[in-house]
Write a protein that holds these residues in place. Structure first.
Motif, PDB file in Angstrom:
ATOM      1  N   UNK A  24      19.069   3.343  -4.285  1.00  7.79           N
ATOM      2  CA  UNK A  24      18.053   2.866  -3.342  1.00  7.79           C
ATOM      3  C   UNK A  24      17.342   4.033  -2.677  1.00  7.79           C
ATOM      4  N   UNK A  25      18.077   5.061  -2.318  1.00  7.18           N
ATOM      5  CA  UNK A  25      17.471   6.244  -1.705  1.00  7.18           C
ATOM      6  C   UNK A  25      16.525   6.932  -2.696  1.00  7.18           C
ATOM      7  N   UNK A  26      16.921   6.942  -3.970  1.00  8.50           N
ATOM      8  CA  UNK A  26      16.048   7.527  -4.994  1.00  8.50           C
ATOM      9  C   UNK A  26      14.728   6.763  -5.098  1.00  8.50           C
ATOM     10  N   UNK A  27      14.804   5.427  -5.034  1.00  8.23           N
ATOM     11  CA  UNK A  27      13.590   4.616  -5.111  1.00  8.23           C
ATOM     12  C   UNK A  27      12.693   4.885  -3.906  1.00  8.23           C
ATOM     13  N   UNK A  28      13.284   4.925  -2.720  1.00  6.63           N
ATOM     14  CA  UNK A  28      12.502   5.190  -1.511  1.00  6.63           C
ATOM     15  C   UNK A  28      11.813   6.541  -1.608  1.00  6.63           C
ATOM     16  N   UNK A  29      12.549   7.558  -1.998  1.00  5.93           N
ATOM     17  CA  UNK A  29      11.966   8.902  -2.085  1.00  5.93           C
ATOM     18  C   UNK A  29      10.948   8.997  -3.221  1.00  5.93           C
ATOM     19  N   UNK A  30      11.153   8.211  -4.277  1.00  9.20           N
ATOM     20  CA  UNK A  30      10.181   8.212  -5.362  1.00  9.20           C
ATOM     21  C   UNK A  30       8.847   7.623  -4.936  1.00  9.20           C
ATOM     22  N   UNK A  31       8.885   6.574  -4.129  1.00  6.71           N
ATOM     23  CA  UNK A  31       7.646   5.965  -3.629  1.00  6.71           C
ATOM     24  C   UNK A  31       7.006   6.812  -2.534  1.00  6.71           C
ATOM     25  N   UNK A  65      10.886  -1.105   5.185  1.00  4.92           N
ATOM     26  CA  UNK A  65       9.516  -0.619   5.306  1.00  4.92           C
ATOM     27  C   UNK A  65       9.339   0.813   4.857  1.00  4.92           C
ATOM     28  N   UNK A  66      10.202   1.294   3.971  1.00  4.09           N
ATOM     29  CA  UNK A  66      10.216   2.718   3.637  1.00  4.09           C
ATOM     30  C   UNK A  66       9.490   3.089   2.358  1.00  4.09           C
ATOM     31  N   UNK A  67       8.927   2.110   1.630  1.00  9.64           N
ATOM     32  CA  UNK A  67       8.204   2.467   0.408  1.00  9.64           C
ATOM     33  C   UNK A  67       6.698   2.281   0.554  1.00  9.64           C
ATOM     34  N   UNK A  97       0.857  -1.177   0.000  1.00  4.48           N
ATOM     35  CA  UNK A  97       0.000   0.000   0.000  1.00  4.48           C
ATOM     36  C   UNK A  97       0.895   1.229   0.000  1.00  4.48           C
ATOM     37  N   UNK A  98       0.693   2.108  -0.957  1.00  5.01           N
ATOM     38  CA  UNK A  98       1.500   3.320  -1.104  1.00  5.01           C
ATOM     39  C   UNK A  98       1.043   4.384  -0.111  1.00  5.01           C
ATOM     40  N   UNK A  99       1.779   5.488   0.027  1.00  2.00           N
ATOM     41  CA  UNK A  99       1.370   6.548   0.953  1.00  2.00           C
ATOM     42  C   UNK A  99      -0.029   7.103   0.691  1.00  2.00           C
ATOM     43  N   UNK A 100      -0.477   7.078  -0.542  1.00  2.00           N
ATOM     44  CA  UNK A 100      -1.815   7.598  -0.865  1.00  2.00           C
ATOM     45  C   UNK A 100      -2.920   6.593  -0.586  1.00  2.00           C
ATOM     46  N   UNK A 138      15.102  -4.348  -7.775  1.00  2.00           N
ATOM     47  CA  UNK A 138      16.161  -4.697  -6.827  1.00  2.00           C
ATOM     48  C   UNK A 138      16.324  -3.658  -5.722  1.00  2.00           C
ATOM     49  N   UNK A 139      15.737  -2.487  -5.906  1.00  2.00           N
ATOM     50  CA  UNK A 139      15.752  -1.481  -4.861  1.00  2.00           C
ATOM     51  C   UNK A 139      14.448  -1.397  -4.103  1.00  2.00           C
ATOM     52  N   UNK A 140      13.530  -2.340  -4.351  1.00  2.00           N
ATOM     53  CA  UNK A 140      12.191  -2.280  -3.753  1.00  2.00           C
ATOM     54  C   UNK A 140      11.861  -3.484  -2.888  1.00  2.00           C
ATOM     55  N   UNK A 141      12.857  -4.292  -2.556  1.00  2.00           N
ATOM     56  CA  UNK A 141      12.611  -5.508  -1.769  1.00  2.00           C
ATOM     57  C   UNK A 141      13.117  -5.320  -0.344  1.00  2.00           C
ATOM     58  N   UNK A 142      14.420  -5.131  -0.177  1.00  2.00           N
ATOM     59  CA  UNK A 142      14.980  -4.802   1.139  1.00  2.00           C
ATOM     60  C   UNK A 142      14.931  -3.279   1.268  1.00  2.00           C
TER      61      UNK A 142
END
Length: 416
Positions: free
Chosen positions: A394-401, A161-163, A137-140, A154-158
């Motif tokens: 990885x930080x870019x993926x987290x901030x993108x989500x 809990x940040x995405x 479930x995304x922030x929205x 590969x940046x969305x598994x470990x």
């Protein structure tokens, strides 16, 4: 006054008294969409503040239980709050297995994957390497799925809990297999050091337990796949001898809590974990740390620990050495490194532990040690980031989500 929420060990008291336990994915979506600052709480088996928040905690343990086996695709879709022991009890009767399991079958699938929790064996990747899809479930409040092969998978598994809030995962499975487990007592450090790679790779999964109070490894646990051929060692192995009865790796703990030993063949799910699902392995009076190093540094790492034995031993229950295969997950502690894992179960004394960790990390730092995301460590954020070649991605993926930081907390702000 509201009862304090704590982690499993009780060494972390969360900064909130609010805990949501949605009973449907739709209810979870509503909670997330309406929330401000949120963190997901698994089984609470992290020992640092990775799950802490000043906002609200969310448990997915009460979501409808899903264990959906797709034999044609050799996959299982499982709800994130399901404990590994419960998942394996469904897979084994159906003739299926996971490739690896952690020491504890009590931890949740979602929490283990998110923190890079592993298992053992130089031919076996972490639990997260079995993931082929993550539903979250995304922030929205939107329900999304990322699948192996997608950009940034590969940046969305470990992700700690940040995405978003993981609701289910699809995992690779394989045909069930049998394992026999034996324990060897007292392997002297001189023999272990010379033969360390041989020992750590002697079977499908191997764990070496040391208390650093004597000049030997107290126990060596060997988990051998029956379909790999005959048992590879005799009653005596590098000076160690087969245990005469059931063993518990933690001094003073009940051997009845552990999975069956003595070479009796049994299903993978009843041998790969160290502890039985039906028993809580300890009362939680402990703190844990773990460091993951390139396998080439195994002997130098053992030398560091030996040099610090007098410092480590007074506050240590037990330490464990294992191996794990490299992977491609950007924030995995095993990213592109076949690794040796140095695990420590400490007495619950944070004040006494702090200087020990600083000294331990000073010795392991030149060897490229990465701390386990869910354990206690003292490394500075910049140093941790430097250990991950894809950290910026990885930080870019987290901030993108999660551009507004709904799922961030002080821990992830500090390290991301």
């Amino acid at each position: 006054m509201a009862t304090a929420l704590t982690n499993w060990a009780g060494n972390v008291e969360f900064s909130t008294h609010t805990l949501h336990r949605p009973v449907s994915v739709e209810q979870l979506q509503e909670v997330v969409a309406a929330g401000d600052r949120l963190r997901v709480l698994g089984t609470g088996h992290s020992f640092n503040t990775v799950a802490d928040t000043t906002g609200a905690l969310i448990s997915v343990a009460d979501l409808p239980r899903r264990i959906e086996i797709d034999a044609a695709q050799r996959a299982v879709t499982v709800s994130a709050g399901t404990r590994f022991g419960e998942l394996t009890q469904a897979l084994e009767p159906a003739g299926w297995a996971l490739h690896n399991l952690g020491s504890l079958p009590h931890i949740s699938v979602g929490g283990a994957v998110a923190t890079g929790t592993h298992g053992s064996g130089l031919t076996n990747g972490t639990l997260a390497t079995a993931v082929r899809a993550v539903e979250f479930v995304t922030p929205s409040g939107e329900l999304r799925t990322v699948t192996r092969g997608d950009d940034d998978f590969d940046g969305s598994v470990v992700t700690l809990g940040s995405i978003g809030v993981t609701t289910a995962l699809t995992l690779d499975i394989q045909p069930s297999f049998q394992v026999e487990q034996r324990v060897y007592d007292r392997m002297f450090l001189s023999a272990l050091r010379v033969n360390l790679h041989e020992v750590l790779t002697a079977a499908y999964s191997v764990s070496v337990f040391l208390t650093w109070t004597r000049p030997f490894a107290d126990q060596v646990w060997v988990k051998h796949r029956v379909d790999a051929g005959e048992w590879p060692h005799g009653r005596d192995w590098l000076g160690a001898t087969l245990a005469s009865g059931q063993r518990n790796p933690v001094p003073g703990q009940d051997p009845g809590f552990t999975t069956e030993q003595g070479g009796v063949p049994g299903p993978w799910n009843q041998r790969l974990p160290h502890f039985r699902l039906e028993f809580t392995p300890s009362a939680g009076d402990e703190i844990q740390s773990e460091y993951l190093l390139p396998i080439e540094q195994a002997v130098p790492a053992l030398d560091v620990l030996a040099s610090l034995a007098d410092t480590i031993a007074p506050i240590l229950h037990v330490s464990e050495l294992r191996t794990i295969r490299a992977d491609e997950l950007w924030l995995s502690e095993f990213y592109r490194r076949d690794s040796v894992a140095l695990h420590f179960t400490w007495h619950p004394d944070p004040v006494a532990l702090a200087p020990v960790l600083r000294e331990l990390e000073a010795g392991l730092r030149p060897l490229g040690a990465r701390p386990h995301w869910g354990k206690v460590f003292a490394m500075e954020p910049a140093e941790v980031a430097s250990l991950y070649p894809r950290f910026a991605d990885a930080r870019r993926v987290v901030r993108g989500h999660d551009p507004d930081g709904k799922f961030r907390n002080a821990f992830t702000e500090q390290y991301f």
